[in-house]
Scaffold this active site. Structure first.
Site, PDB file in Angstrom:
ATOM      1  N   LYS A  20      33.012  -2.316   9.062  1.00 47.41           N
ATOM      2  CA  LYS A  20      32.483  -3.388   8.208  1.00 47.41           C
ATOM      3  C   LYS A  20      33.170  -3.400   6.846  1.00 47.41           C
ATOM      4  CE  LYS A  20      28.572  -2.946   5.542  1.00 47.41           C
ATOM      5  NZ  LYS A  20      28.752  -3.481   4.193  1.00 47.41           N
ATOM      6  N   ASN A  21      33.221  -2.244   6.189  1.00 43.05           N
ATOM      7  CA  ASN A  21      33.690  -2.233   4.804  1.00 43.05           C
ATOM      8  C   ASN A  21      35.185  -2.449   4.666  1.00 43.05           C
ATOM      9  OD1 ASN A  21      31.113  -2.047   3.908  1.00 43.05           O
ATOM     10  ND2 ASN A  21      31.153   0.169   3.538  1.00 43.05           N
ATOM     11  N   ARG A  76      27.645  -8.654  -0.509  1.00 40.04           N
ATOM     12  CA  ARG A  76      28.299  -8.126  -1.694  1.00 40.04           C
ATOM     13  C   ARG A  76      29.813  -8.368  -1.668  1.00 40.04           C
ATOM     14  NH1 ARG A  76      26.887  -5.924  -5.861  1.00 40.04           N
ATOM     15  NH2 ARG A  76      28.363  -4.656  -6.992  1.00 40.04           N
ATOM     16  N   CYS A 115      23.013  -5.229  -0.361  1.00 41.88           N
ATOM     17  CA  CYS A 115      21.835  -4.369  -0.269  1.00 41.88           C
ATOM     18  C   CYS A 115      21.309  -3.994  -1.649  1.00 41.88           C
ATOM     19  CB  CYS A 115      22.205  -3.077   0.473  1.00 41.88           C
ATOM     20  SG  CYS A 115      22.411  -3.281   2.229  1.00 41.88           S
ATOM     21  N   ARG A 125      24.607  -1.690  -9.185  1.00 38.50           N
ATOM     22  CA  ARG A 125      25.868  -2.180  -8.638  1.00 38.50           C
ATOM     23  C   ARG A 125      26.595  -3.197  -9.524  1.00 38.50           C
ATOM     24  NH1 ARG A 125      25.203  -3.106  -2.270  1.00 38.50           N
ATOM     25  NH2 ARG A 125      27.267  -2.189  -2.212  1.00 38.50           N
ATOM     26  N   PRO A 126      26.908  -2.818 -10.750  1.00 37.38           N
ATOM     27  CA  PRO A 126      27.642  -3.741 -11.625  1.00 37.38           C
ATOM     28  C   PRO A 126      29.080  -3.928 -11.133  1.00 37.38           C
ATOM     29  CG  PRO A 126      27.508  -1.568 -12.628  1.00 37.38           C
ATOM     30  CD  PRO A 126      26.703  -1.503 -11.357  1.00 37.38           C
ATOM     31  N   ILE A 127      29.768  -4.957 -11.658  1.00 36.06           N
ATOM     32  CA  ILE A 127      31.175  -5.161 -11.272  1.00 36.06           C
ATOM     33  C   ILE A 127      32.076  -5.138 -12.511  1.00 36.06           C
ATOM     34  CG2 ILE A 127      30.752  -6.348  -9.097  1.00 36.06           C
ATOM     35  CD1 ILE A 127      31.323  -9.004 -10.582  1.00 36.06           C
ATOM     36  N   ASP A 154      26.928   6.399   2.374  1.00 34.52           N
ATOM     37  CA  ASP A 154      26.436   5.492   3.419  1.00 34.52           C
ATOM     38  C   ASP A 154      25.870   6.225   4.634  1.00 34.52           C
ATOM     39  OD1 ASP A 154      27.282   3.498   1.768  1.00 34.52           O
ATOM     40  OD2 ASP A 154      29.163   3.138   2.827  1.00 34.52           O
ATOM     41  N   ILE A 168      25.846   8.383  -5.948  1.00 32.60           N
ATOM     42  CA  ILE A 168      26.553   7.103  -6.127  1.00 32.60           C
ATOM     43  C   ILE A 168      25.586   5.968  -6.509  1.00 32.60           C
ATOM     44  CG2 ILE A 168      28.194   5.470  -5.066  1.00 32.60           C
ATOM     45  CD1 ILE A 168      29.386   8.269  -5.021  1.00 32.60           C
ATOM     46  N   ARG A 192      23.564  -7.136   9.660  1.00 33.91           N
ATOM     47  CA  ARG A 192      24.671  -7.380   8.736  1.00 33.91           C
ATOM     48  C   ARG A 192      25.824  -6.418   8.983  1.00 33.91           C
ATOM     49  NH1 ARG A 192      23.582  -6.020   3.255  1.00 33.91           N
ATOM     50  NH2 ARG A 192      25.827  -6.089   3.322  1.00 33.91           N
TER      51      ARG A 192
END
Ligand code: EPU
Length: 417
Positions: free
Chosen positions: A22-23, A92, A116, A121-123, A304, A326, A396
């Site tokens: 997926k990632n 995301r 999720c 979870r900033p960018i 994960d 994390i 998902r």
């Protein structure tokens, strides 16, 4: 509304073929629009995140032809339009279109991505990277406009080795003028997969998979080909399931080196693993030693797999611990496992577990993707019936999960209520 219903307690036997990661795939699909001709991607997983990325590519003018897990994307007519919020908010990874569109058109308009609820979870690292390449970032509520007259390579040091920021900066830099260095880059295998796809299109990238990536900008990217690497998190999830309730389960189509941090912990706890070049055979543990784990960036123990591992620890003898480093909000699942009979205590980001505790079926919720997979395994090892709500999170990211588990003998089904 859909729920997953599981009748637990049955030993499982057979083979599970692992799908594409997926990632990786969620970055490869946005990366495809950087090419000016045709991009071919094999081993695409059948998950809803991919469905929404397809919608975005089609909205941008890409034409996708599919044959099961084989995708051909005609990028000849890609145009730059604001991505619909109804698509970008579904996952995301839609944020990878920021890097890809910025690289290709020097202009992006999109809404803050979804995903999720496992932490803030900033960018900021993605945006700082774009700025270093010469872009201006305008933030209007949850909408971002990122634009540049031209993009110029630069030295970019990441404060944290972020997977998303590394890939996004890579996507923006491959068509920038001159040389970009990403220092303290993330080293996850997904980054190598994306870099080799871009290289197949003509990009010049050196050092992907190490903490220093060098990119020499090129003027154009043509056709590209890649195969999505096997999903190491899906493989890890089923491996843990096999160690809990496997008679003899073969986890097939994997790269065992990608999950050595997991297999070494499983072996330490007494798991029975036969590790081959591209498969692992696993059976239920006879020995069950307590273990201690801390999540880390690759090649450390992956966050994960932290939730399935927390469940595994409930079945070990004595006191085990898990520390999440994390994300701030990845422990919600413990509430449901405790309802099923586990003895898990959360203090901040530290989890202590006393085992073994038999689990009883219950009504539970998939609070996020990996928590959802954890509820599925919990249901499989529990006595009685388990019903899982909010299964959209699970669908998902786990390709064909129901069919794969039914094939090894699990009593699992999706029900409409
Ligand atoms: N971070 C920042 N600023 C940034 C970017 C990240 O502070 O600009 C922080 C995050 O808040 C987080 C940490 O850095 O605390 C890790 O973030 P990273 O950027 O590495 O993760 P990501 O790119 O958002 C991807 C996966 C995650 C996986 C992580 C770590 C995708 C779409 N998601 O997220 O996958 O946990 O890398 O390996 O690739 C999952 O599959 O369940 C999942 C959450």
């Amino acid at each position: 509304m859909q729920q997953i219903h599981i009748q637990g307690g049955k030993l499982l036997e057979g083979t599970i073929n692992i799908s594409g990661a997926k990632n990786s795939c969620v970055a490869l699909l946005p990366a495809a629009i950087l090419c000016s001709n045709k991009a071919i991607i094999d081993n695409v997983p059948d998950i809803s995140d991919v469905y929404y990325l397809e919608k975005i590519i089609e909205q941008l003018g890409g034409k996708i032809t599919k044959d099961n897990d084989h995708f051909e994307i005609d990028c000849n007519n890609i145009k730059n339009t604001a991505i619909k919020e109804e698509y970008s908010s579904k996952l995301r990874a839609s944020y990878y279109f920021m890097g890809a569109l910025l690289g290709k058109f020097h202009y992006v308009e999109m809404y803050f991505p979804g995903g999720c609820n496992i932490g803030l979870r900033p960018i900021n690292l993605h945006l700082e990277g774009f700025k270093k390449l010469g872009a201006k970032v305008i933030n209007q509520g949850n909408k971002y406009i990122i634009k540049a007259d031209s993009l110029k390579g630069n030295f970019i040091n990441l404060d944290f080795a972020s997977v998303g920021a590394t890939i996004n900066i890579l996507l923006a830099a491959v068509l920038a003028e001159g040389q970009t260095i990403i220092n303290n880059a993330a080293c996850e295998p997904e980054i190598v997969n994306v870099a080799s796809f871009l290289t197949s299109m003509g990009a010049k990238i050196y050092g992907a998979g190490t903490s220093r990536i060098k990119i020499i900008g090129v003027k154009e990217l043509k056709s590209g080909y890649t195969e999505v690497i096997p999903d190491r998190i899906e493989a890890g999830t089923y491996l843990i399931m096999g160690a809990l309730i496997g008679k003899k389960i073969t986890i097939n189509n994997i790269i065992p080196e990608h999950i050595e941090s997991l297999t070494s912990k499983l072996l330490e706890s007494g798991a029975e693993l036969e590790i081959y070049e591209n498969k692992i055979i696993v059976s239920q543990n006879k020995v069950k030693n307590a273990i201690n784990i801390k999540s880390q960036v690759f090649p450390g123990f992956p966050t994960d797999i932290g939730q399935p591992m927390g469940l595994y620890m409930t079945q070990l003898n004595g006191f085990s611990t898990y520390e999440e480093t994390i994300y701030e909000n990845r422990m919600q699942y413990t509430k449901y496992l405790n309802q099923m009979g586990a003895n898990m205590n959360v203090t901040g980001q530290k989890l202590s577990i006393i085992g073994p505790t038999p689990l009883k079926g219950a009504y539970v919720t998939a609070t996020d993707l990996r928590a959802g997979a954890t509820m599925v395994i919990a249901g499989l090892i529990a006595d009685g019936d388990t019903y899982i709500e909010e299964i959209n999170h699970i669908l998902r990211g786990y390709s064909g999960i129901i069919e794969k588990l039914q094939a090894v003998g699990a009593n699992i089904e999706i029900i409409e209520i």
